[in-house]
Design a protein around this motif. Structure first.
Motif, PDB file in Angstrom:
ATOM      1  N   ILE A 275      -9.938 -34.248   7.443  1.00  0.00           N
ATOM      2  CA  ILE A 275      -9.287 -32.970   7.169  1.00  0.00           C
ATOM      3  C   ILE A 275      -8.460 -33.148   5.901  1.00  0.00           C
ATOM      4  O   ILE A 275      -7.703 -34.107   5.770  1.00  0.00           O
ATOM      5  N   VAL A 276      -8.649 -32.223   4.961  1.00  0.00           N
ATOM      6  CA  VAL A 276      -8.022 -32.315   3.638  1.00  0.00           C
ATOM      7  C   VAL A 276      -7.120 -31.102   3.425  1.00  0.00           C
ATOM      8  O   VAL A 276      -7.522 -29.966   3.671  1.00  0.00           O
ATOM      9  N   PHE A 277      -5.893 -31.348   2.961  1.00  0.00           N
ATOM     10  CA  PHE A 277      -4.977 -30.298   2.538  1.00  0.00           C
ATOM     11  C   PHE A 277      -4.652 -30.502   1.062  1.00  0.00           C
ATOM     12  O   PHE A 277      -4.444 -31.638   0.615  1.00  0.00           O
ATOM     13  N   HIS A 278      -4.609 -29.405   0.300  1.00  0.00           N
ATOM     14  CA  HIS A 278      -4.210 -29.497  -1.108  1.00  0.00           C
ATOM     15  C   HIS A 278      -3.711 -28.135  -1.571  1.00  0.00           C
ATOM     16  O   HIS A 278      -4.315 -27.107  -1.227  1.00  0.00           O
ATOM     17  N   GLY A 279      -2.626 -28.111  -2.313  1.00  0.00           N
ATOM     18  CA  GLY A 279      -2.142 -26.879  -2.916  1.00  0.00           C
ATOM     19  C   GLY A 279      -2.843 -26.623  -4.231  1.00  0.00           C
ATOM     20  O   GLY A 279      -3.006 -27.546  -5.038  1.00  0.00           O
ATOM     21  N   ASP A 280      -3.284 -25.375  -4.460  1.00  0.00           N
ATOM     22  CA  ASP A 280      -3.978 -25.122  -5.732  1.00  0.00           C
ATOM     23  C   ASP A 280      -3.000 -24.935  -6.891  1.00  0.00           C
ATOM     24  O   ASP A 280      -3.422 -24.726  -8.027  1.00  0.00           O
ATOM     25  N   GLY A 281      -1.694 -25.041  -6.612  1.00  0.00           N
ATOM     26  CA  GLY A 281      -0.700 -25.044  -7.681  1.00  0.00           C
ATOM     27  C   GLY A 281      -0.131 -26.428  -7.934  1.00  0.00           C
ATOM     28  O   GLY A 281       0.926 -26.554  -8.575  1.00  0.00           O
ATOM     29  N   ASP A 282      -0.804 -27.457  -7.456  1.00  0.00           N
ATOM     30  CA  ASP A 282      -0.325 -28.831  -7.612  1.00  0.00           C
ATOM     31  C   ASP A 282      -0.344 -29.223  -9.085  1.00  0.00           C
ATOM     32  O   ASP A 282      -1.402 -29.248  -9.715  1.00  0.00           O
ATOM     33  N   HIS A 283       0.815 -29.546  -9.639  1.00  0.00           N
ATOM     34  CA  HIS A 283       0.901 -29.899 -11.055  1.00  0.00           C
ATOM     35  C   HIS A 283       0.802 -31.395 -11.287  1.00  0.00           C
ATOM     36  O   HIS A 283       0.791 -31.848 -12.430  1.00  0.00           O
ATOM     37  N   ALA A 337     -15.528 -32.007   9.129  1.00  0.00           N
ATOM     38  CA  ALA A 337     -14.689 -31.917   7.934  1.00  0.00           C
ATOM     39  C   ALA A 337     -14.028 -30.555   7.873  1.00  0.00           C
ATOM     40  O   ALA A 337     -14.629 -29.539   8.235  1.00  0.00           O
ATOM     41  N   GLU A 338     -12.768 -30.559   7.430  1.00  0.00           N
ATOM     42  CA  GLU A 338     -12.036 -29.318   7.163  1.00  0.00           C
ATOM     43  C   GLU A 338     -11.338 -29.448   5.832  1.00  0.00           C
ATOM     44  O   GLU A 338     -10.869 -30.532   5.465  1.00  0.00           O
ATOM     45  N   HIS A 339     -11.260 -28.323   5.123  1.00  0.00           N
ATOM     46  CA  HIS A 339     -10.577 -28.291   3.830  1.00  0.00           C
ATOM     47  C   HIS A 339      -9.647 -27.086   3.805  1.00  0.00           C
ATOM     48  O   HIS A 339     -10.103 -25.953   3.936  1.00  0.00           O
ATOM     49  N   TRP A 340      -8.363 -27.345   3.686  1.00  0.00           N
ATOM     50  CA  TRP A 340      -7.355 -26.293   3.601  1.00  0.00           C
ATOM     51  C   TRP A 340      -6.828 -26.235   2.178  1.00  0.00           C
ATOM     52  O   TRP A 340      -6.195 -27.188   1.704  1.00  0.00           O
ATOM     53  N   VAL A 341      -7.098 -25.122   1.490  1.00  0.00           N
ATOM     54  CA  VAL A 341      -6.527 -24.882   0.165  1.00  0.00           C
ATOM     55  C   VAL A 341      -5.345 -23.937   0.354  1.00  0.00           C
ATOM     56  O   VAL A 341      -5.520 -22.793   0.795  1.00  0.00           O
ATOM     57  N   VAL A 342      -4.155 -24.417   0.045  1.00  0.00           N
ATOM     58  CA  VAL A 342      -2.941 -23.620   0.216  1.00  0.00           C
ATOM     59  C   VAL A 342      -2.612 -22.986  -1.131  1.00  0.00           C
ATOM     60  O   VAL A 342      -2.248 -23.691  -2.082  1.00  0.00           O
ATOM     61  N   HIS A 343      -2.770 -21.679  -1.226  1.00  0.00           N
ATOM     62  CA  HIS A 343      -2.674 -20.992  -2.512  1.00  0.00           C
ATOM     63  C   HIS A 343      -1.223 -20.917  -2.996  1.00  0.00           C
ATOM     64  O   HIS A 343      -0.321 -20.510  -2.268  1.00  0.00           O
TER      65      HIS A 343
END
Length: 379
Positions: A275-283, A337-343
């Protein structure tokens, strides 16, 4: 762009280190952090600065939480600058939970590391799941436990939670050394140390060997991916938050490049659910790295069944954040598999407690979703 400038400055510092100009390299690092608004500008360096202070560091920083901020004394005449602390200035106040949160140390041929272990209060006649939580750079076990809130969830679900702690002597900013080739393969370095620690703690505390999981943030997330790649018989599933694919870098320079643009990840021999987490505003670690981690593991799952996996995409509003959840299922219908994109989210643990560092309280609970995903898995 801020990320472009930051990476360029860090690459310049790495070049200076290779040229043995560590003093200039440290100045470049300090300027990069100050330009990014991550630390206050560094005072002028003095001859009293030690060689240790000059060492180049791999950086993974976010604003410090309120509990870590202490009043600064007024400068006095002829006062020498204080040496920066090797560890966190403080730890956040402990959580008020009925279980035990104990400390320990583990040693093997690969090295020695301290750890903390949460043991839930309720007695049980069955073996408990064990979750290994790997902190990010500049963090420690107490800070990560509070920030993720995993102990409270473990108390409710009867899980053990192990928090290995990186040693400042192994990495000045307490990053797991995921970007070094010597820490990416089975049987040596930090992967072997963490796997051996996992086995010992599991044996000592009666963990269920079929339900051992690993999760991490940033450098810890990258190391969790390496553990899954190299020890698939040990970890039943992994969670990677704001991390990078296993083997996408071979040294500091390629690691910095991968943070900006994912490097070519190696093919895995065997996959575990992820399971993957990632913010799409990650600088700091570009969100494309979340995709790279996900695809690295999805590819081996698809190859194992020789047919494409079924994928489903769902949109959620969690708190103040929108997020996209994608789920890959095998032909038996089990999520692998899971993918969470946190906007809009940056480089921080989603749904975390602001008393801990590197947290974003406004999004979905990464801890809750990871634990839910883990408990659905069994070897």
């Amino acid at each position: 762009m801020k990320l472009d400038n930051f990476i360029a400055q860090m690459m310049e510092s790495a070049r200076l280190v290779q040229a043995r100009d560590v003093s200039s390299a440290t100045d470049v690092i300090q300027k990069a952090l100050a330009d990014a608004g991550l630390v206050a500008p560094n005072p002028a360096r003095t001859p009293a600065a030690t060689a240790e202070d000059d060492a180049a560091a791999f950086v993974d920083l976010n604003p410090a939480p309120a509990w870590s901020k202490t009043p600064q004394p007024r400068p006095q005449a002829r006062a020498r600058p204080a040496r920066p602390a090797r560890g966190p200035a403080k730890s956040p106040p402990p959580e008020d939970l009925p279980g035990k949160f104990i400390g320990g140390s583990f040693s093997c041929e690969a090295g020695t590391r301290r750890y903390k272990l949460y043991i839930p209060s309720q007695s049980t006649f069955t073996a408990r799941p064990l979750i290994v939580m790997l902190h990010g750079c500049t963090q420690g076990s107490d800070d990560f436990a509070v920030g993720t809130g995993m102990n409270a969830l473990a108390e409710k679900n009867g899980c053990l939670v192990l928090y290995p702690e990186q040693d400042g002597k192994a990495n000045r900013n307490r990053c797991w050394n995921w970007f070094e080739a010597s820490h990416q393969v089975r049987g040596v370095g930090e992967p072997e140390l963490l796997a051996a620690m996992t086995r010992q703690v599991a044996a000592e505390h009666g963990a269920d060997n079929a339900r051992i999981f690993a999760a991490g943030l940033s450098a810890g997330g990258a190391m969790a991916a390496i553990l899954a790649a190299e020890y698939p018989e040990l970890y039943a599933a992994v969670g990677v938050h704001s991390g990078l694919a296993a083997g996408c870098a071979r040294d500091l320079m390629s690691g910095l490049n991968a943070m900006k643009k994912p490097g070519r990840a190696r093919a895995l021999r065997e996959g575990v659910p992820i399971i993957v987490f990632h913010g799409d505003g990650d600088h700091l670690v570009h969100a494309d790295n979340g995709d790279a981690v996900l695809q690295q593991f999805v590819a081996v799952h698809a190859k194992a069944q020789a047919t494409p996996l079924h994928v489903q995409h769902d949109e959620h509003q969690r708190g103040k954040r929108r997020c996209t959840q994608s789920t890959w299922r095998n032909r038996e219908g089990r999520a692998v598999a899971e993918h969470w994109v946190v906007h809009g989210a940056g480089h921080a643990w989603s749904g975390g407690n602001p008393r801990g560092s590197h947290t974003d309280a406004t999004g979905p609970s990464a801890s809750g979703e990871m634990l839910r995903f883990f408990l659905e898995q069994a070897r």
